[in-house]
Design a protein around this motif. Structure first.
Motif, PDB file in Angstrom:
ATOM      1  N   TRP A 157     -32.914   0.809  73.395  1.00  0.00           N
ATOM      2  CA  TRP A 157     -34.031   1.043  74.320  1.00  0.00           C
ATOM      3  C   TRP A 157     -34.365  -0.216  75.111  1.00  0.00           C
ATOM      4  O   TRP A 157     -34.565  -0.175  76.329  1.00  0.00           O
ATOM      5  CB  TRP A 157     -35.238   1.511  73.502  1.00  0.00           C
ATOM      6  CG  TRP A 157     -36.482   1.819  74.257  1.00  0.00           C
ATOM      7  CD1 TRP A 157     -36.746   2.929  74.997  1.00  0.00           C
ATOM      8  CD2 TRP A 157     -37.669   1.018  74.305  1.00  0.00           C
ATOM      9  NE1 TRP A 157     -38.027   2.872  75.512  1.00  0.00           N
ATOM     10  CE2 TRP A 157     -38.616   1.705  75.095  1.00  0.00           C
ATOM     11  CE3 TRP A 157     -38.024  -0.207  73.737  1.00  0.00           C
ATOM     12  CZ2 TRP A 157     -39.891   1.198  75.346  1.00  0.00           C
ATOM     13  CZ3 TRP A 157     -39.294  -0.711  73.986  1.00  0.00           C
ATOM     14  CH2 TRP A 157     -40.199  -0.011  74.783  1.00  0.00           C
ATOM     15  N   THR A 158     -34.415  -1.369  74.432  1.00  0.00           N
ATOM     16  CA  THR A 158     -34.754  -2.609  75.131  1.00  0.00           C
ATOM     17  C   THR A 158     -33.660  -3.021  76.103  1.00  0.00           C
ATOM     18  O   THR A 158     -33.935  -3.658  77.120  1.00  0.00           O
ATOM     19  CB  THR A 158     -35.006  -3.753  74.135  1.00  0.00           C
ATOM     20  OG1 THR A 158     -33.885  -3.874  73.238  1.00  0.00           O
ATOM     21  CG2 THR A 158     -36.277  -3.510  73.335  1.00  0.00           C
ATOM     22  N   ALA A 159     -32.424  -2.666  75.806  1.00  0.00           N
ATOM     23  CA  ALA A 159     -31.330  -3.044  76.704  1.00  0.00           C
ATOM     24  C   ALA A 159     -31.517  -2.458  78.096  1.00  0.00           C
ATOM     25  O   ALA A 159     -31.033  -3.024  79.083  1.00  0.00           O
ATOM     26  CB  ALA A 159     -29.994  -2.602  76.118  1.00  0.00           C
ATOM     27  N   ALA A 160     -32.228  -1.341  78.190  1.00  0.00           N
ATOM     28  CA  ALA A 160     -32.445  -0.689  79.478  1.00  0.00           C
ATOM     29  C   ALA A 160     -33.894  -0.756  79.946  1.00  0.00           C
ATOM     30  O   ALA A 160     -34.231  -0.235  81.003  1.00  0.00           O
ATOM     31  CB  ALA A 160     -32.011   0.780  79.391  1.00  0.00           C
ATOM     32  N   ALA A 161     -34.771  -1.391  79.163  1.00  0.00           N
ATOM     33  CA  ALA A 161     -36.196  -1.406  79.493  1.00  0.00           C
ATOM     34  C   ALA A 161     -36.465  -2.254  80.732  1.00  0.00           C
ATOM     35  O   ALA A 161     -35.856  -3.317  80.914  1.00  0.00           O
ATOM     36  CB  ALA A 161     -36.998  -1.944  78.316  1.00  0.00           C
ATOM     37  N   PRO A 162     -37.387  -1.830  81.591  1.00  0.00           N
ATOM     38  CA  PRO A 162     -37.747  -2.651  82.754  1.00  0.00           C
ATOM     39  C   PRO A 162     -38.512  -3.895  82.325  1.00  0.00           C
ATOM     40  O   PRO A 162     -38.979  -3.996  81.184  1.00  0.00           O
ATOM     41  CB  PRO A 162     -38.642  -1.712  83.569  1.00  0.00           C
ATOM     42  CG  PRO A 162     -39.216  -0.759  82.582  1.00  0.00           C
ATOM     43  CD  PRO A 162     -38.144  -0.558  81.545  1.00  0.00           C
ATOM     44  N   GLU A 163     -38.659  -4.828  83.245  1.00  0.00           N
ATOM     45  CA  GLU A 163     -39.328  -6.086  82.925  1.00  0.00           C
ATOM     46  C   GLU A 163     -40.822  -5.911  82.662  1.00  0.00           C
ATOM     47  O   GLU A 163     -41.466  -6.830  82.144  1.00  0.00           O
ATOM     48  CB  GLU A 163     -39.095  -7.101  84.039  1.00  0.00           C
ATOM     49  CG  GLU A 163     -37.644  -7.534  84.139  1.00  0.00           C
ATOM     50  CD  GLU A 163     -37.398  -8.599  85.195  1.00  0.00           C
ATOM     51  OE1 GLU A 163     -38.387  -9.074  85.814  1.00  0.00           O
ATOM     52  OE2 GLU A 163     -36.221  -8.953  85.410  1.00  0.00           O
TER      53      GLU A 163
ATOM     54  N   ALA B 266     -25.043  -6.799  65.417  1.00  0.00           N
ATOM     55  CA  ALA B 266     -26.148  -7.726  65.209  1.00  0.00           C
ATOM     56  C   ALA B 266     -27.350  -7.019  64.585  1.00  0.00           C
ATOM     57  O   ALA B 266     -28.040  -7.586  63.732  1.00  0.00           O
ATOM     58  CB  ALA B 266     -26.541  -8.368  66.538  1.00  0.00           C
ATOM     59  N   VAL B 267     -27.589  -5.788  64.995  1.00  0.00           N
ATOM     60  CA  VAL B 267     -28.681  -5.006  64.408  1.00  0.00           C
ATOM     61  C   VAL B 267     -28.431  -4.783  62.923  1.00  0.00           C
ATOM     62  O   VAL B 267     -29.333  -4.942  62.086  1.00  0.00           O
ATOM     63  CB  VAL B 267     -28.862  -3.671  65.140  1.00  0.00           C
ATOM     64  CG1 VAL B 267     -29.928  -2.824  64.458  1.00  0.00           C
ATOM     65  CG2 VAL B 267     -29.212  -3.899  66.606  1.00  0.00           C
TER      66      VAL B 267
ATOM     67  N   ALA C  69     -32.261   2.098  67.512  1.00  0.00           N
ATOM     68  CA  ALA C  69     -32.861   2.777  68.663  1.00  0.00           C
ATOM     69  C   ALA C  69     -33.605   1.786  69.550  1.00  0.00           C
ATOM     70  O   ALA C  69     -33.522   1.848  70.788  1.00  0.00           O
ATOM     71  CB  ALA C  69     -33.803   3.880  68.182  1.00  0.00           C
ATOM     72  N   TRP C  70     -34.335   0.853  68.916  1.00  0.00           N
ATOM     73  CA  TRP C  70     -35.069  -0.152  69.696  1.00  0.00           C
ATOM     74  C   TRP C  70     -34.115  -1.069  70.461  1.00  0.00           C
ATOM     75  O   TRP C  70     -34.361  -1.397  71.624  1.00  0.00           O
ATOM     76  CB  TRP C  70     -35.958  -0.969  68.764  1.00  0.00           C
ATOM     77  CG  TRP C  70     -36.756  -2.037  69.456  1.00  0.00           C
ATOM     78  CD1 TRP C  70     -37.914  -1.873  70.164  1.00  0.00           C
ATOM     79  CD2 TRP C  70     -36.457  -3.441  69.501  1.00  0.00           C
ATOM     80  NE1 TRP C  70     -38.368  -3.079  70.643  1.00  0.00           N
ATOM     81  CE2 TRP C  70     -37.489  -4.068  70.244  1.00  0.00           C
ATOM     82  CE3 TRP C  70     -35.436  -4.231  68.972  1.00  0.00           C
ATOM     83  CZ2 TRP C  70     -37.513  -5.440  70.480  1.00  0.00           C
ATOM     84  CZ3 TRP C  70     -35.461  -5.596  69.205  1.00  0.00           C
ATOM     85  CH2 TRP C  70     -36.494  -6.188  69.950  1.00  0.00           C
ATOM     86  N   ALA C  71     -33.035  -1.461  69.844  1.00  0.00           N
ATOM     87  CA  ALA C  71     -32.065  -2.315  70.529  1.00  0.00           C
ATOM     88  C   ALA C  71     -31.489  -1.624  71.758  1.00  0.00           C
ATOM     89  O   ALA C  71     -31.367  -2.241  72.832  1.00  0.00           O
ATOM     90  CB  ALA C  71     -30.950  -2.708  69.564  1.00  0.00           C
TER      91      ALA C  71
END
Length: 457
Positions: A239-245, A337-338, A235-237
């Motif tokens: 989520w981070t793929a779309a997270a803003p800077e 990778a996860v 879920a974190w992977a």
């Protein structure tokens, strides 16, 4: 007879005569204490340890050491002392800057002048009353100089880039014993080189850094039992793929020993933790966190906190610790990778397996940057193990390297210098096309090789 051929006793006498009680020699009662770095796995045994308390002291030390035909290794705290273990220190004087601490903040221009041995806690204590903070690391007792000049990946990094980009000026003692101020307008070639080349060019006695206008920040951690590691990590992977800077977070799988100093919810448990900072309003940050909070964490501390409290959330060890680590930069984090990461995190001997989200401003070279101004990649994977006894080091080292190697298909050629704490890591990819210029400047500014860098290039 060359200087290098002089008897050890002669050199020791020269140093004692020139420096008095500012030098600790092998055989002195204080030697074993003075040579001890923060990472106590590194059994560094230098010719001597110098303990200056001012820039003028550092000038005296460098001149005396060079005159005795010895070399200099600058060290602030020794958090990454393992990286120096490649070097034969029998003719090296470690210049410990532990006594050279102090911070002066200019709130009008949002800068801080930081003495060479200062910790991030010193900067936070001085800047917080002005509603300011810095691109600090996840632990408050790390050296500002070593961290910043070797890159520095903070929990503000995706929004603001590496900490090295905040360095405006460096004051250092060079190989000829001169106290030099280097900036974009003065000794600009040296200023370029030291931002990444760090201790290879001199003993840094102070830096001036930009501060951030954040009196507080939305930050914290989410915690689950390790039985949820696969679900949370995937879920974190995603989520981070779309997270803003504006979002910089890390995911760790921790295996904590049963220790009375740990609170009951941590002691003796294996856990998965997500922590970091979100540079947004409370409402916007909460909305961004919703997919992770939907996974029902056992503990959720994300909230608006004083900016100085950000160094507490990562729960780094508060005291000198015998640790072994390895890392790699990843170009991406697909599902395969996860899976590899979660499996590798269970390797016996691994204390922490971590994924840190970078990308964003971290991956963009800074305008006017130095030899190092970016890390091109999307994540850093790191394995950390504790080795309380010397005979445990080989087993722990193999475990953390195996953790990182498990994600080899996604490794890039990049490295994060502040994550290097081993002797055989190749630091050269950090400099990209600037490597040859860096080497040329090293030859120009230190032709006799007076300075021994922890991470040679």
């Amino acid at each position: 007879m060359t200087l290098q051929d002089q008897p050890v006793d002669t050199r020791a006498t020269q140093l004692r005569d020139a420096l008095g009680d500012r030098i600790v020699l092998a055989g002195d009662a204080e030697y074993d204490t003075a040579r001890l770095p923060w990472n106590v796995v590194a059994d560094q045994r230098p010719f001597a340890v110098a303990r200056p308390e001012s820039a003028e002291d550092v000038v005296d030390v460098v001149r005396a050491v060079a005159a005795a035909g010895l070399r200099v290794a600058p060290q602030s705290t020794g958090h990454a002392a393992g990286a120096l273990s490649w070097a034969d220190l029998s003719d090296v004087v470690i210049v410990s800057l532990a006594r050279l601490r102090g911070v002066t903040v200019d709130p009008a221009v949002r800068t801080a002048r930081v003495l060479g041995g200062s910790h991030w806690n010193d900067v936070l204590a001085a800047s917080a009353p002005h509603g300011l903070t810095a691109l600090h690391g996840s632990a408050g007792d790390v050296s500002v100089v070593g961290y910043s000049l070797n890159g520095g990946v903070s929990f503000y990094a995706r929004a603001h880039g590496l900490a090295v980009g905040s360095v405006r000026e460096v004051q250092l003692v060079t190989a000829d014993g001169a106290l030099v101020r280097a900036s974009a307008d003065e000794h600009s070639d040296l200023f370029w080189a030291v931002r990444g080349g760090s201790g290879a060019f001199g003993v840094v006695v102070s830096v001036e850094i930009d501060l951030l206008p954040y009196p507080d920040v939305f930050a914290g951690m989410l915690l689950w039992d390790v039985s949820h590691a696969a679900r949370v990590s995937h879920a974190w992977a995603q989520w981070t793929a779309a997270a803003p800077e504006s979002v910089t977070t890390a995911l760790r799988i921790l295996h904590l020993p049963p220790m009375p100093e740990l609170p009951p919810f941590l002691s003796g448990r294996s856990l998965v933790v997500i922590d970091g900072a979100i540079v947004e309003t409370d409402a916007a940050a909460s909305a961004l966190l919703e997919p992770l909070r939907a996974l029902s964490p056992e503990i959720d501390t994300f909230a608006r906190i004083p900016a100085a409290g950000l160094v507490e959330i990562h729960m780094d060890p508060p005291a000198p610790t015998p640790s072994v680590s390895a890392h790699a930069v990843l170009g991406g984090l697909p599902a395969e990778a996860v899976d590899a990461f979660v499996a590798a995190a269970n390797t016996p001997g691994v204390f922490v397996a971590e994924l840190r989200h970078i990308g964003g401003a971290v991956a963009r070279p800074a305008a006017g940057g130095g030899a190092l101004s970016a890390i091109v990649g999307e994540y850093v994977v790191q394995g950390i193990g504790m080795a309380p006894m010397p005979d445990a080091v080989p087993m722990v080292d193999a475990a953390v390297r195996a953790t990182v190697a498990a994600l080899a298909p996604w490794h890039t050629d990049a490295v994060a210098l502040t994550f290097i704490d081993v002797a055989d890591a190749d630091a050269t990819p950090a400099y990209g096309a600037g490597l040859e210029r860096l080497r040329q400047l090293k030859a120009e500014h230190d032709p006799q090789g007076v300075f021994v860098p922890a991470r040679p290039f």
